[in-house]
Design a protein around this motif. Sequence first.
Motif, PDB file in Angstrom:
ATOM      1  N   THR A  56      34.097  99.901 -25.360  1.00 25.01           N
ATOM      2  CA  THR A  56      35.914 100.046 -25.291  1.00 25.01           C
ATOM      3  C   THR A  56      36.206 100.782 -23.972  1.00 25.01           C
ATOM      4  O   THR A  56      35.298 101.505 -23.079  1.00 25.01           O
ATOM      5  N   VAL A  57      37.500 100.634 -23.996  1.00 23.04           N
ATOM      6  CA  VAL A  57      37.959 101.633 -22.797  1.00 23.04           C
ATOM      7  C   VAL A  57      38.850 102.748 -23.442  1.00 23.04           C
ATOM      8  O   VAL A  57      39.327 102.729 -25.027  1.00 23.04           O
ATOM      9  N   ALA A  58      38.825 104.014 -21.814  1.00 21.74           N
ATOM     10  CA  ALA A  58      40.012 104.634 -22.721  1.00 21.74           C
ATOM     11  C   ALA A  58      40.571 104.814 -21.110  1.00 21.74           C
ATOM     12  O   ALA A  58      39.828 105.602 -20.605  1.00 21.74           O
ATOM     13  N   VAL A  59      42.068 105.505 -21.191  1.00 17.65           N
ATOM     14  CA  VAL A  59      42.820 106.203 -19.908  1.00 17.65           C
ATOM     15  C   VAL A  59      43.797 106.988 -21.011  1.00 17.65           C
ATOM     16  O   VAL A  59      44.697 106.784 -21.432  1.00 17.65           O
ATOM     17  N   PRO A  60      43.479 108.092 -20.446  1.00 19.23           N
ATOM     18  CA  PRO A  60      44.338 108.541 -21.369  1.00 19.23           C
ATOM     19  C   PRO A  60      46.143 108.781 -20.253  1.00 19.23           C
ATOM     20  O   PRO A  60      45.787 109.803 -19.118  1.00 19.23           O
ATOM     21  N   ALA A  61      46.802 108.177 -20.482  1.00 22.34           N
ATOM     22  CA  ALA A  61      48.488 108.125 -19.387  1.00 22.34           C
ATOM     23  C   ALA A  61      49.600 107.884 -20.992  1.00 22.34           C
ATOM     24  O   ALA A  61      49.589 106.905 -21.973  1.00 22.34           O
ATOM     25  N   ASN A  62      50.483 107.970 -20.894  1.00 24.15           N
ATOM     26  CA  ASN A  62      51.584 108.285 -21.019  1.00 24.15           C
ATOM     27  C   ASN A  62      52.859 107.538 -21.168  1.00 24.15           C
ATOM     28  O   ASN A  62      53.379 106.448 -21.403  1.00 24.15           O
ATOM     29  N   ARG A  63      52.523 106.471 -19.975  1.00 29.10           N
ATOM     30  CA  ARG A  63      53.161 105.929 -19.425  1.00 29.10           C
ATOM     31  C   ARG A  63      52.527 105.392 -18.031  1.00 29.10           C
ATOM     32  O   ARG A  63      51.239 104.772 -17.505  1.00 29.10           O
ATOM     33  N   TYR A  64      53.243 103.766 -18.103  1.00 26.20           N
ATOM     34  CA  TYR A  64      52.958 102.482 -17.151  1.00 26.20           C
ATOM     35  C   TYR A  64      54.164 102.085 -16.055  1.00 26.20           C
ATOM     36  O   TYR A  64      54.894 102.360 -16.084  1.00 26.20           O
ATOM     37  N   TRP A  65      53.702 101.658 -15.386  1.00 26.46           N
ATOM     38  CA  TRP A  65      54.696 100.966 -13.995  1.00 26.46           C
ATOM     39  C   TRP A  65      55.137  99.385 -14.373  1.00 26.46           C
ATOM     40  O   TRP A  65      53.862  98.789 -14.607  1.00 26.46           O
ATOM     41  N   GLU A  66      56.109  99.069 -14.675  1.00 28.93           N
ATOM     42  CA  GLU A  66      56.631  97.806 -14.990  1.00 28.93           C
ATOM     43  C   GLU A  66      55.927  97.628 -13.686  1.00 28.93           C
ATOM     44  O   GLU A  66      56.998  97.852 -12.938  1.00 28.93           O
ATOM     45  N   LEU A  67      56.095  96.087 -14.240  1.00 31.48           N
ATOM     46  CA  LEU A  67      55.347  94.994 -13.510  1.00 31.48           C
ATOM     47  C   LEU A  67      56.213  93.676 -13.403  1.00 31.48           C
ATOM     48  O   LEU A  67      56.564  93.521 -14.466  1.00 31.48           O
ATOM     49  N   ALA A  68      56.832  93.162 -11.863  1.00 33.61           N
ATOM     50  CA  ALA A  68      57.247  91.845 -11.470  1.00 33.61           C
ATOM     51  C   ALA A  68      56.258  90.812 -10.763  1.00 33.61           C
ATOM     52  O   ALA A  68      56.293  91.839  -9.697  1.00 33.61           O
ATOM     53  N   GLU A  69      55.312  90.133 -11.068  1.00 31.87           N
ATOM     54  CA  GLU A  69      54.169  89.191  -9.590  1.00 31.87           C
ATOM     55  C   GLU A  69      53.691  91.032  -9.195  1.00 31.87           C
ATOM     56  O   GLU A  69      53.622  90.162  -8.241  1.00 31.87           O
ATOM     57  N   SER A  70      52.927  91.361 -10.560  1.00 34.39           N
ATOM     58  CA  SER A  70      51.716  92.744  -9.711  1.00 34.39           C
ATOM     59  C   SER A  70      52.640  93.598  -9.491  1.00 34.39           C
ATOM     60  O   SER A  70      51.778  94.501  -8.697  1.00 34.39           O
ATOM     61  N   ILE A  71      54.045  93.567  -8.649  1.00 33.29           N
ATOM     62  CA  ILE A  71      54.478  95.076  -7.918  1.00 33.29           C
ATOM     63  C   ILE A  71      55.569  95.595  -8.419  1.00 33.29           C
ATOM     64  O   ILE A  71      56.510  95.036  -9.688  1.00 33.29           O
ATOM     65  N   PRO A  72      55.220  97.028  -8.694  1.00 33.54           N
ATOM     66  CA  PRO A  72      56.294  97.830  -9.421  1.00 33.54           C
ATOM     67  C   PRO A  72      58.273  97.734  -9.324  1.00 33.54           C
ATOM     68  O   PRO A  72      57.928  97.704  -8.205  1.00 33.54           O
ATOM     69  N   THR A  73      57.901  96.976 -10.790  1.00 32.40           N
ATOM     70  CA  THR A  73      59.874  97.341 -10.113  1.00 32.40           C
ATOM     71  C   THR A  73      60.878  98.746 -10.042  1.00 32.40           C
ATOM     72  O   THR A  73      61.466  98.411  -9.584  1.00 32.40           O
ATOM     73  N   GLY A  74      59.777  99.425 -10.269  1.00 34.28           N
ATOM     74  CA  GLY A  74      60.666 101.166  -9.642  1.00 34.28           C
ATOM     75  C   GLY A  74      60.920 101.703 -11.612  1.00 34.28           C
ATOM     76  O   GLY A  74      61.219 103.064 -11.672  1.00 34.28           O
ATOM     77  N   ASP A  75      60.422 101.434 -12.450  1.00 29.22           N
ATOM     78  CA  ASP A  75      60.766 101.340 -14.013  1.00 29.22           C
ATOM     79  C   ASP A  75      59.940 102.023 -13.949  1.00 29.22           C
ATOM     80  O   ASP A  75      59.093 101.257 -14.194  1.00 29.22           O
ATOM     81  N   LEU A  76      58.942 102.969 -14.877  1.00 27.18           N
ATOM     82  CA  LEU A  76      58.193 103.465 -15.297  1.00 27.18           C
ATOM     83  C   LEU A  76      58.012 103.207 -16.912  1.00 27.18           C
ATOM     84  O   LEU A  76      59.618 103.458 -17.585  1.00 27.18           O
TER      85      LEU A  76
END
Length: 192
Positions: A56-76
Amino acid sequence: QDEILEQFPFAFSIEILYRVLDRTLHLEFSVRSGGTKEMPFGFGIHPYFERPGDGTVAVPANRYWELAESIPTGDLLEVDEEHDIRQPRGIDGLELDDIYTDLIPNEDGAVHCMLAGIGPNGNARSLSIEFDASSFPHVVVYTAPEPRTSICIEPYTCPTDAFNLMNRGIPSHVLTLLPGEEMHFDVRFRVT
């Protein structure tokens, strides 16, 4: 190195101190500017771990970066069912290559990312990757595709492509060192 200076024209040094104490690997990083001008930078580590059996894996995070071709778009984005690993989630069949943020620290003030399962000797084991969210506000989680059997939990000071995000006016946590200034970062890997 000349090829690094051509792409990143700043003199700097990184020192790493490794300590093992009570089943915990402590990594202490010092980044120092050796130049004569302000140095923007981001810092992260890329630890690869063997996927444990029944893991199992656990990462306590509420948001993530939207990606386009592995690059963040700027939107959370708020974590959805596909990306929610705030509670331990089975690794089998899990495919992630994402940058998590809005991290949730434990009572001790540190973020605790967990990897748990059955080790090669058949014993249950867990690994806690621990760090301060103010130093590392982002975590990349990557499950390598078959036939590789690895998973990565990578604390970062900023997301991928942070300089370009910053140039677009998107807060991306790019850090700056003044000439001669030094910053420190700590990460702990605790095995139980």
